[in-house]
Design a protein around this motif. Structure first.
Motif, PDB file in Angstrom:
ATOM      1  N   GLY A  28       0.778  -1.230   0.000  1.00 42.90           N
ATOM      2  CA  GLY A  28       0.000   0.000   0.000  1.00 42.90           C
ATOM      3  C   GLY A  28       0.809   1.278   0.000  1.00 42.90           C
ATOM      4  N   THR A  29       2.141   1.179   0.062  1.00 38.59           N
ATOM      5  CA  THR A  29       3.013   2.355   0.021  1.00 38.59           C
ATOM      6  C   THR A  29       3.462   2.593  -1.413  1.00 38.59           C
ATOM      7  OG1 THR A  29       3.849   1.793   2.227  1.00 38.59           O
ATOM      8  CG2 THR A  29       5.118   3.392   0.956  1.00 38.59           C
ATOM      9  N   THR A  30       3.566   3.845  -1.820  1.00 39.95           N
ATOM     10  CA  THR A  30       4.046   4.107  -3.169  1.00 39.95           C
ATOM     11  C   THR A  30       5.553   3.845  -3.224  1.00 39.95           C
ATOM     12  OG1 THR A  30       4.548   6.450  -2.797  1.00 39.95           O
ATOM     13  CG2 THR A  30       2.299   5.899  -3.479  1.00 39.95           C
ATOM     14  N   ARG A  36      12.156   7.545  -0.946  1.00 39.52           N
ATOM     15  CA  ARG A  36      12.490   8.738  -0.143  1.00 39.52           C
ATOM     16  C   ARG A  36      12.878   8.344   1.278  1.00 39.52           C
ATOM     17  NH1 ARG A  36       8.181  11.230  -3.203  1.00 39.52           N
ATOM     18  NH2 ARG A  36       9.064  12.888  -4.537  1.00 39.52           N
ATOM     19  N   ARG A  37      12.120   7.428   1.854  1.00 40.31           N
ATOM     20  CA  ARG A  37      12.429   6.975   3.215  1.00 40.31           C
ATOM     21  C   ARG A  37      13.786   6.281   3.257  1.00 40.31           C
ATOM     22  NH1 ARG A  37       6.497   4.309   4.704  1.00 40.31           N
ATOM     23  NH2 ARG A  37       5.381   6.299   5.036  1.00 40.31           N
ATOM     24  N   ALA A  38      14.084   5.484   2.227  1.00 38.77           N
ATOM     25  CA  ALA A  38      15.352   4.764   2.187  1.00 38.77           C
ATOM     26  C   ALA A  38      16.530   5.732   2.091  1.00 38.77           C
ATOM     27  CB  ALA A  38      15.361   3.800   1.006  1.00 38.77           C
ATOM     28  N   LEU A  59      11.786   6.031 -11.629  1.00 42.96           N
ATOM     29  CA  LEU A  59      11.527   6.148 -10.198  1.00 42.96           C
ATOM     30  C   LEU A  59      12.584   6.984  -9.500  1.00 42.96           C
ATOM     31  CD1 LEU A  59      10.094   5.421  -7.552  1.00 42.96           C
ATOM     32  CD2 LEU A  59      11.435   3.293  -7.513  1.00 42.96           C
ATOM     33  N   TYR A  60      13.861   6.637  -9.661  1.00 46.53           N
ATOM     34  CA  TYR A  60      14.873   7.395  -8.902  1.00 46.53           C
ATOM     35  C   TYR A  60      15.044   8.811  -9.439  1.00 46.53           C
ATOM     36  CZ  TYR A  60      18.736   6.644 -12.304  1.00 46.53           C
ATOM     37  OH  TYR A  60      19.550   6.644 -13.415  1.00 46.53           O
ATOM     38  N   ARG A  61      14.806   9.002 -10.740  1.00 51.15           N
ATOM     39  CA  ARG A  61      14.907  10.362 -11.270  1.00 51.15           C
ATOM     40  C   ARG A  61      13.736  11.238 -10.825  1.00 51.15           C
ATOM     41  NH1 ARG A  61      17.305   9.873 -17.456  1.00 51.15           N
ATOM     42  NH2 ARG A  61      19.364   9.058 -16.858  1.00 51.15           N
ATOM     43  N   LYS A  62      12.622  10.613 -10.499  1.00 55.10           N
ATOM     44  CA  LYS A  62      11.483  11.358  -9.969  1.00 55.10           C
ATOM     45  C   LYS A  62      11.760  11.843  -8.548  1.00 55.10           C
ATOM     46  CE  LYS A  62       7.122  12.764 -10.103  1.00 55.10           C
ATOM     47  NZ  LYS A  62       6.645  13.778 -11.059  1.00 55.10           N
TER      48      LYS A  62
END
Length: 424
Positions: A28-30, A36-38, A59-62
């Motif tokens: 359920g987490t995006t 970002r948390r990592a 993903l990482y570039r976003k």
């Protein structure tokens, strides 16, 4: 008047904006939130895994600002020296830096630091700060700095860069071992590292250095769902004010082989035909857009030809099969043709391949099975790996074929030339 251009909306080769999908993992987490948390968890290696073209780079570039990215390609890292050289080139650090300063300059100058362009300024400020204490007023001093690994690491950490190593699984075992040891030590000092790899190779770094156990955050990107791909189409065509029927969207989704990049490209070409060429929304127009898309993948032509021809022939001729079309081909051509028919599938068991072959053969012909089929598939896998070793395309495991490259499948289905040129 619509303010959006097709090129603004559907962007297959660059970072999508209007049609970006913030995907949600199974808990359920995006994926964005998880990354970002990592990155906030100092001392952790981040391993993003997923199939080819599932959105690892997007993903990482976003999440990470462009000016803070240092991106490396594992396919180009053949040695330890390659690793350090790629980082230095990305940071624009020359082999040797000569800095001339005077005690007066030291008192009056300040160096601004802002991203990659600031690195020389940062080093200048550091050196000129050391000059002056033992020099006379106005005395000129030149100091040389030789680039070294310690300097590179300090720069990465001090400037809060994020080091990204794409295709980590392509790096040879010896270099992987070295990198795993270096990364473990420097993560403790604040280095931020993301590695991109395939799902079944996600723990390569841990295998090389078990000390990374408990220090690695795994983000596994699941294959795209049909619903997620539909969102790309709905968002884009709504903004372009093109009333695209659900039936046609479903058709685009099916042919895009769960690839967001193919989905973007197919939608782009369809929208261009409708908006720019004034064509009607129809199945025929959708088919034309697929033919437009496949033009971008003509580099597969030579590799498909090699697969069609199979391994070098011995003295004996291979058995040829007669198709329902009355054309003839051997088992290698029969295999490729079986992949190209409906429905498009990225995973096929040996029995499913046999069934597909039977569909296109004359009733009097019997498709190869058992060891004969396994040998054909293994030879095909070997041929494509020899042709393009840096690309994950086909994999045969436990009597099951995995098509890892959605673009190859799309090419087999929508490029008609390879079939006309190959079938006798």
């Amino acid at each position: 008047m619509n303010k959006y251009r097709v090129a603004d909306i559907f962007r297959p080769n660059t970072m999508p904006s209007y049609t970006y999908i913030n995907r949600i993992e199974k808990r359920g987490t995006t994926y964005e939130t998880k990354l970002r948390r990592a990155l906030q968890k100092t001392g952790s290696l981040i391993a993003i895994s997923g199939g080819s073209k599932t959105g690892k780079t997007v993903l990482y570039r976003k999440v990470v600002p462009e000016e803070k990215l240092v991106e490396l390609s594992g396919a180009q890292i053949n040695s330890i020296e390659d690793f350090w050289q790629q980082i230095a080139e990305s940071l624009h650090i020359p082999d040797e830096i000569s800095i001339a300063a005077s005690s007066q300059e030291n008192k009056n100058s300040k160096a601004a630091t802002n991203g990659k362009a600031s690195i020389i300024s940062m080093l200048t400020a550091s050196i000129t700060g050391e000059i002056g204490s033992g020099t006379s007023y106005g005395e000129n001093i030149t100091r040389k700095i030789i680039r070294n690994n310690t300097l590179i690491l300090k720069t990465l950490i001090a400037e809060d860069f994020v080091l990204v190593i794409d295709d980590f699984h392509y790096i040879n075992a010896e270099t992987q071992l070295y990198l795993s040891r270096i990364l473990k030590a420097e993560l403790f000092n604040g280095l931020k590292v993301i590695i991109l790899t395939l799902p079944h190779r996600a723990d390569d770094a841990i295998k090389r250095n078990p000390d990374l156990i408990g220090r690695t955050v795994f983000i596994h990107l699941l294959p795209w769902t049909k619903d997620e791909l539909e969102q790309i189409a709905h968002k884009g065509f709504d903004l372009l004010k093109i009333p695209m029927p659900d039936e046609q969207i479903a058709h685009i989704v099916r042919e895009s082989a769960l690839s967001p990049q193919l989905m973007q490209e197919n939608c782009y070409n369809l929208a261009m035909r409708i908006k720019e060429d004034g064509e009607a929304i129809s199945t025929e127009t959708v088919y034309k857009s697929f033919c437009d898309t496949v033009e971008a993948y003509q580099h597969y032509k030579e590799n498909v030809q090699r697969m069609w021809e199979g391994p070098a022939k011995g003295r004996s001729r291979r058995k040829e099969y007669t198709l329902k079309s009355n054309l003839r081909c051997d088992s290698y051509g029969l295999f490729l043709l079986s992949l190209s028919i409906d429905p498009p599938m990225m995973k096929l068991t040996a029995s499913e391949i046999h069934e597909r072959m039977t569909k296109i053969l004359c009733d009097s012909e019997e498709a190869p099975n058992g060891m004969n089929l396994a040998n054909v598939v293994k030879h095909i896998e070997s041929i494509i790996k020899d042709s393009v070793p840096a690309l994950d395309t086909l994999e045969w495991q436990n009597s099951t074929l995995y098509i890892l490259d959605p673009f190859l499948l799309f090419y087999l289905r929508w490029d008609e030339d390879w079939k006309h040129n190959a079938v006798r």
